[in-house]
Design an enzyme around this catalytic site. Structure first.
Site, short mmCIF file in Angstrom:
data_model
loop_
_atom_site.label_atom_id
_atom_site.label_comp_id
_atom_site.label_asym_id
_atom_site.label_seq_id
_atom_site.Cartn_x
_atom_site.Cartn_y
_atom_site.Cartn_z
CB SER A 138 -64.00 -54.25 104.41
OG SER A 138 -65.17 -54.18 103.61
CE LYS A 177 -64.24 -51.01 101.01
NZ LYS A 177 -63.63 -51.99 101.96
#
Length: 288
Positions: free
Chosen positions: A58, A131
């Site tokens: 990701s 993230k």
């Protein structure tokens, strides 16, 4: 300083005790050093730094599957996260657990993983995520402008680190992150809006909601493994153009990542070996 008897001679018992300490065999000294190093590593992992394994794509190509990053666990005790920083956090109930396809380990595997958890080099838990911070409390985040870019407080972000973006032709859907487009989100107080760099596969705040700042474990500031990918995780310059929001706290100066974080991981062993006979007699154990 030597201790003398009443007659001015050196106390023989103290002299023998000093000689005994100096002549501790290496096979006795080495386990003691390893225990001290292990305990120091646990303390550093708990309060200062931790290494995290990257289990998914990701954050590609900033972070690849199998990379290990160093996370500063104290920086957010003195300030809040900044836009553009890469953070590790615990997902809320809305965040889907990460899929772990690894087979269940045997007894030896579970023991190895337990030790890895203690010193911070094992695989992350299913609720640990990594993230990039896009929006701070009070920021207005949406996508897209006329060029398909994410905007923060009306300022478009130029994101060269996003090599694989979500398609523009899919309509926005708040229940999934497949589309690049999403409606404007006003980041609630005490929370941050985070997104992965690989927007095609990243499940992030677009569909799973913002993350409370109190859930942030720390800032990932360096890739330390494999050695061929040793690099700092700096803040992209595009975030410098974003103006602050009315409810966001004043931005602190960015903390520049340095290689010193990697050196700190060697402190437990270095401290344990300092002055020991093993350190003096095994040249290859010295850091270069």
């Amino acid at each position: 300083m030597q201790t003398l008897d009443e007659d001015g001679t050196v106390d023989p018992w103290r002299r023998r005790a000093r000689r005994t300490r100096r002549q501790m065999p290496l096979w006795q000294e080495l386990p003691l050093l390893l225990v001290v190093a292990f305990c120091l590593a646990v303390l550093i992992r708990t309060f200062l730094l931790q290494a995290f394994f990257i289990p998914s794509g990701s954050m590609e190509d900033t972070l690849l599957v199998g990379d290990r990053v160093l996370v500063n666990k104290v920086v957010y005790d003195v300030r809040d996260p900044l836009r553009g920083e890469v953070v590790v956090f615990r997902g809320t109930d809305r965040w889907a657990p990460q899929v772990d396809d690894q087979p269940k380990p045997g007894v030896a595997g579970r023991l190895t993983r337990t030790v890895g958890d203690l010193i911070g080099v094992s695989r992350p838990g299913e609720k640990d995520f990594i993230k990039r911070v896009i929006g701070l409390p009070g920021d207005r985040v949406k996508c897209c402008d006329s060029q398909g870019r994410v905007t923060v407080n009306g300022t478009p972000l130029n994101e060269p680190y996003v090599l694989r973006d979500s398609p523009l032709d899919l309509p926005p859907n708040p229940s999934e992150c497949r589309s690049r487009r999403f409606d404007e989100v006003v980041v609630p107080p005490g929370q941050i809006f985070v997104m992965g760099d690989h927007r095609e596969v990243s499940q992030d705040a677009r569909c799973q909601g913002p993350v409370p700042i109190e859930n942030v474990v720390g800032r990932a500031f360096m890739v330390v493994w494999p050695s061929s990918r040793w690099s700092a995780l700096s803040v992209p310059p595009t975030f410098e153009d974003v103006s602050g929001s009315a409810t966001a706290s004043p931005a602190a100066p960015p903390v520049r990542p340095t290689p010193e974080g990697g050196v700190l991981l060697m402190l437990p062993l270095a401290a344990a070996l300092r002055g020991s006979r093993a350190f003096r007699t095994v040249p290859s154990s010295r850091a270069t």
